[in-house]
Design an enzyme around this catalytic site. Structure first.
Site, short mmCIF file in Angstrom:
data_model
loop_
_atom_site.label_atom_id
_atom_site.label_comp_id
_atom_site.label_asym_id
_atom_site.label_seq_id
_atom_site.Cartn_x
_atom_site.Cartn_y
_atom_site.Cartn_z
N ILE A 155 6.67 3.20 -6.14
CA ILE A 155 5.36 3.78 -5.82
C ILE A 155 5.48 4.78 -4.67
CG2 ILE A 155 2.99 3.28 -5.09
CD1 ILE A 155 3.36 0.47 -6.39
N ASP A 174 12.31 3.67 5.20
CA ASP A 174 12.73 2.58 4.32
C ASP A 174 14.21 2.34 4.61
OD1 ASP A 174 13.67 0.99 2.23
OD2 ASP A 174 12.30 1.86 0.76
N ASP A 261 -6.62 -1.09 -0.71
CA ASP A 261 -6.92 -1.59 -2.05
C ASP A 261 -6.65 -3.09 -2.12
OD1 ASP A 261 -7.56 -1.33 -4.84
OD2 ASP A 261 -5.41 -1.50 -5.29
N GLU A 266 -8.58 -12.14 -1.23
CA GLU A 266 -9.27 -11.31 -2.22
C GLU A 266 -10.09 -12.20 -3.15
OE1 GLU A 266 -6.27 -8.93 -4.15
OE2 GLU A 266 -5.74 -7.93 -2.29
N HIS A 285 -8.51 -4.25 -5.34
CA HIS A 285 -7.16 -4.39 -5.93
C HIS A 285 -7.12 -3.71 -7.31
CE1 HIS A 285 -3.33 -6.97 -5.51
NE2 HIS A 285 -3.09 -5.96 -6.33
N GLY A 287 -5.50 -0.74 -7.96
CA GLY A 287 -4.42 0.27 -8.03
C GLY A 287 -3.81 0.41 -9.42
N ALA A 288 -3.55 -0.72 -10.05
CA ALA A 288 -2.86 -0.67 -11.35
C ALA A 288 -3.86 -0.74 -12.51
CB ALA A 288 -1.88 -1.84 -11.44
#
Ligand code: NAD
Length: 311
Positions: A155, A174, A261, A266, A285, A287-288
């Protein structure tokens, strides 16, 4: 041989996925609750005869895995595996695989949408007009600003590329990312430390798994490193951010805006104080949650499960 399928949106792709499972002789148990299952609800359905689970965000804790006597494989309908006790699965000889590459584009696009929301307040402006108003909220431009992508995996890379497409400067942090060719091709800089990335960033976007190492990576001290104009985007996992410290930082205008998100709990508890702030927004949530990603998640997770059970 039975397969338990927990994600609600999986049902939209039955036509393409169920025949693959029936062909191999599996019987399917659906999540008929219309919501995320509890540990006990999973145990009740999977305690015997269930060899595979296609799982969304439902809890596959050690307690659950130990009680599913015939379980051989878990296939994640998505990417983040923090709801699965991977150590317990390994100990019990249960194979686990996630649907790599199924939702990276969708999540990256939502991260960009949240960046624009934070910069231009589109939903607030629209809501104002719908309520009869005509007031504007002054925004900021993204062009020329620095985007720090924290976590440069499936991502993060897509977000970084889109940042360049928006004429932003992009830095990545990273410690496990080593693709110098990617960085050179897209003219991006890699920061040696998280502090470096946070200090130069106008927009910070988190794209990391939730692990003991990354939990509360954004906390009082790391928030302190950010510019007062900084925008924080979190489409990864709520627990990456210490929400108490974020609340204080946003309330005191220590940073400008946060758009998430995901949340530690949640949906958030009623009266959650971050939701009372004008400079914080939260999407559920999502995003996908696109046609494209959901279809790939269903297909990839089905194929992964069959592969784990038959090889
Ligand atoms: P990925 O595994 O491809 O990439 C994660 C990257 O994070 C890797 O490059 C890894 O090296 C890096 N990383 C790990 N520890 C780090 C650290 N301490 N500091 C910096 N970088 C570190 O995963 P992905 O597909 O890019 O997904 C990222 C996360 O997004 C997932 O773990 C999941 O939690 C979340 N996600 C959210 C949604 C949603 O609907 N909002 C959907 C999919 C995934």
């Amino acid at each position: 041989m039975k397969i338990l399928i927990t994600p609600k949106s999986f049902g939209n792709y039955k036509d393409k996925t169920y025949p693959l499972l029936y062909d191999k002789g599996y019987e399917i148990i659906e999540n008929n609750l219309g919501r995320t299952m509890t540990e006990d609800e999973i145990i009740e359905r999977a305690r015997s005869g269930v060899v595979g689970i296609i799982v969304g965000i439902d809890p596959l804790s050690e307690r659950v895995l130990e009680r599913c006597a015939d379980l051989k494989a878990i296939s994640k309908y998505g990417v983040g595996m923090d709801n699965i006790d991977l150590k317990a699965a390994e100990r019990l000889g249960i194979r686990v695989k996630n649907a790599v590459g199924s939702n990276n584009i969708s999540v990256a696009e939502l991260a960009v949408a949240l960046m624009f929301e934070a910069a231009r307040h589109v939903s607030v402006l629209s809501q104002t007009v719908k309520q009869g108003g005509w007031d504007r909220v002054r925004g900021v431009e993204l062009t020329g600003k620095t985007l720090a992508v924290i976590g440069c995996g499936q991502i993060g890379r897509e977000v970084a590329i889109r940042g360049k497409g928006l004429a932003m400067k992009v830095v990545v942090y990273d410690p496990y990312f080593n693709d110098k060719e990617f960085l050179a091709k897209h003219d991006m800089m890699q920061c040696e430390t998280l502090s470096q990335a946070l200090a130069v960033a106008d927009v910070i976007s988190l794209h990391l798994p939730l692990t003991p190492e990354t939990k509360h990576m954004i906390n009082a001290s790391t928030l302190e490193l950010m510019k007062p104009s900084a925008i924080l985007i979190n489409t990864s996992r709520g627990e990456l951010v210490d929400e108490e410290s974020l609340y204080t930082a946003l309330k005191n205008k220590r940073i400008a805006f946060a758009a998430q998100d995901v949340f530690s709990k949640e949906p958030p508890a009623p009266g959650e104080k971050l939701l009372t702030l004008d400079n914080f927004i939260l999407t559920p949530h999502a995003g996908a949650y696109t046609n494209e990603a959901n279809e790939k998640m269903a297909l990839y997770s089905t194929r992964n499960l069959i592969e784990m059970l038959t090889s």
